[in-house]
Design a protein around this motif. Sequence first.
Motif, PDB file in Angstrom:
ATOM      1  N   HIS A  95       7.837  13.571   2.305  1.00 51.80           N
ATOM      2  CA  HIS A  95       6.843  12.494   2.322  1.00 51.80           C
ATOM      3  C   HIS A  95       5.490  13.097   2.642  1.00 51.80           C
ATOM      4  O   HIS A  95       5.382  14.101   3.342  1.00 51.80           O
ATOM      5  N   SER A 170       5.455   3.128  -8.034  1.00 53.34           N
ATOM      6  CA  SER A 170       5.277   3.862  -6.773  1.00 53.34           C
ATOM      7  C   SER A 170       4.079   3.329  -5.996  1.00 53.34           C
ATOM      8  O   SER A 170       4.101   3.279  -4.763  1.00 53.34           O
ATOM      9  N   ALA A 173       5.233   0.136  -4.321  1.00 55.46           N
ATOM     10  CA  ALA A 173       6.091   0.423  -3.166  1.00 55.46           C
ATOM     11  C   ALA A 173       5.257   0.682  -1.924  1.00 55.46           C
ATOM     12  O   ALA A 173       5.588   0.219  -0.825  1.00 55.46           O
ATOM     13  N   GLN A 174       4.142   1.401  -2.074  1.00 58.17           N
ATOM     14  CA  GLN A 174       3.252   1.642  -0.939  1.00 58.17           C
ATOM     15  C   GLN A 174       2.636   0.342  -0.435  1.00 58.17           C
ATOM     16  O   GLN A 174       2.579   0.085   0.768  1.00 58.17           O
ATOM     17  N   GLY A 177       4.825  -1.840   1.680  1.00 58.73           N
ATOM     18  CA  GLY A 177       5.412  -1.200   2.842  1.00 58.73           C
ATOM     19  C   GLY A 177       6.728  -0.489   2.590  1.00 58.73           C
ATOM     20  O   GLY A 177       7.492  -0.256   3.527  1.00 58.73           O
ATOM     21  N   GLN A 178       6.988  -0.120   1.320  1.00 52.50           N
ATOM     22  CA  GLN A 178       8.228   0.562   0.976  1.00 52.50           C
ATOM     23  C   GLN A 178       7.984   2.001   0.515  1.00 52.50           C
ATOM     24  O   GLN A 178       8.825   2.579  -0.168  1.00 52.50           O
ATOM     25  N   GLU A 180       8.184   4.682   2.069  1.00 58.45           N
ATOM     26  CA  GLU A 180       9.096   5.676   2.631  1.00 58.45           C
ATOM     27  C   GLU A 180      10.463   5.671   1.958  1.00 58.45           C
ATOM     28  O   GLU A 180      11.298   6.530   2.248  1.00 58.45           O
ATOM     29  N   ARG A 181      10.697   4.730   1.079  1.00 58.59           N
ATOM     30  CA  ARG A 181      11.973   4.667   0.371  1.00 58.59           C
ATOM     31  C   ARG A 181      12.077   5.829  -0.599  1.00 58.59           C
ATOM     32  O   ARG A 181      11.084   6.325  -1.124  1.00 58.59           O
ATOM     33  N   SER A 228       9.993  10.681  -1.172  1.00 54.54           N
ATOM     34  CA  SER A 228       9.680   9.268  -0.990  1.00 54.54           C
ATOM     35  C   SER A 228       8.855   8.735  -2.157  1.00 54.54           C
ATOM     36  O   SER A 228       8.238   9.494  -2.921  1.00 54.54           O
ATOM     37  N   GLN A 230       6.097   7.237  -1.833  1.00 53.75           N
ATOM     38  CA  GLN A 230       4.701   7.576  -1.566  1.00 53.75           C
ATOM     39  C   GLN A 230       4.394   9.009  -1.979  1.00 53.75           C
ATOM     40  O   GLN A 230       3.328   9.296  -2.508  1.00 53.75           O
TER      41      GLN A 230
END
Length: 316
Positions: A95, A170, A173-174, A177-178, A180-181, A228, A230
């Motif tokens: 990450h 992607s 996702a940031q 709040g995801q 880190e997935r 991740s 991110q």
Amino acid sequence: MMAPAPFYPEIAEGPDNGSCFWVGTGDGLRLRVGYWKATGRTKGTIFLFPGRTEYVELQGRTAKSFADRGFSICTIDWRGHGLSDRVLSNPVTLHVNRFSDYQYDVAAIIAAASAVDMPKPWFLLGNSMGGCIGLRALLSGVSFSACAFTAPMWGLRMSRVQSVVARPVSWAAQVIGQGERYVPGHDGNNYALSNPFEGNRITRDPTNYEYWVSQARSKPCLQTAGSSMQWLHQSLLECGHLSKTHPPDVPCIAFCGEQDGVVDIEVIRDRMNAWPNGRFELMPGARHALLLEVPKIRETVISEISDHFESIQIAV
């Protein structure tokens, strides 16, 4: 004074005089830097910027090959890698908050090399993700007499559908709040430990693949797993930004494997075609990790990089 850091020479299989120490970054992280100084008259220092999931000990055999040719080696565990500070509470996830954060790491290794008086001239060898970090460093004014890249991550290889959806998905996702997935297809398993040699995308050489696997088994503390969302988004942004820049005026040679399934070969070829004093070589039959490839390919790449740096060293 820089404090000594753990180093595992028994698995690195590098020159006998390897050392590691801790360095700090401008944003407050602790990283591990490793180096091997060539004995006798040296031709300079190669800064080996590793790829994603790599670490100091995995450069041992490469350091030995370059040391036998008269070069010193300085390398690093990037943030989130090896024994350097991990970025997330889940330490195996690769990450980064912003891709530019890696430039703090570059500044740290440059300062460390100066502190231990690594011999000049200084050369850059960027592998995979390290090639992306290294190109940004060159463009930002970090001074190297010459550079070389192996499978540089200047673009990620994707299908047409993946290339269309990767950035917006992607990014989203940031935002929610995801970030880190894990990227789809990635998980918490280490690649070397969860993928047999047959069908791996790293190398065609079983001995060098086992070199990585045996390190992963004996020193799990050095290993990482999937990336991740991110990291993916930040990497795509950086590759996009780099594509709009002009190559620096630094003599360069770049290699890519014909069977590389990780990076975008055409992006690399196009950049090198536009690079002043630049040369690109596509290695037939090779996969992604050219420095861990079958002996014929590996020795060709290392020999040509050594010749490239030595020709510059003579002219300095």
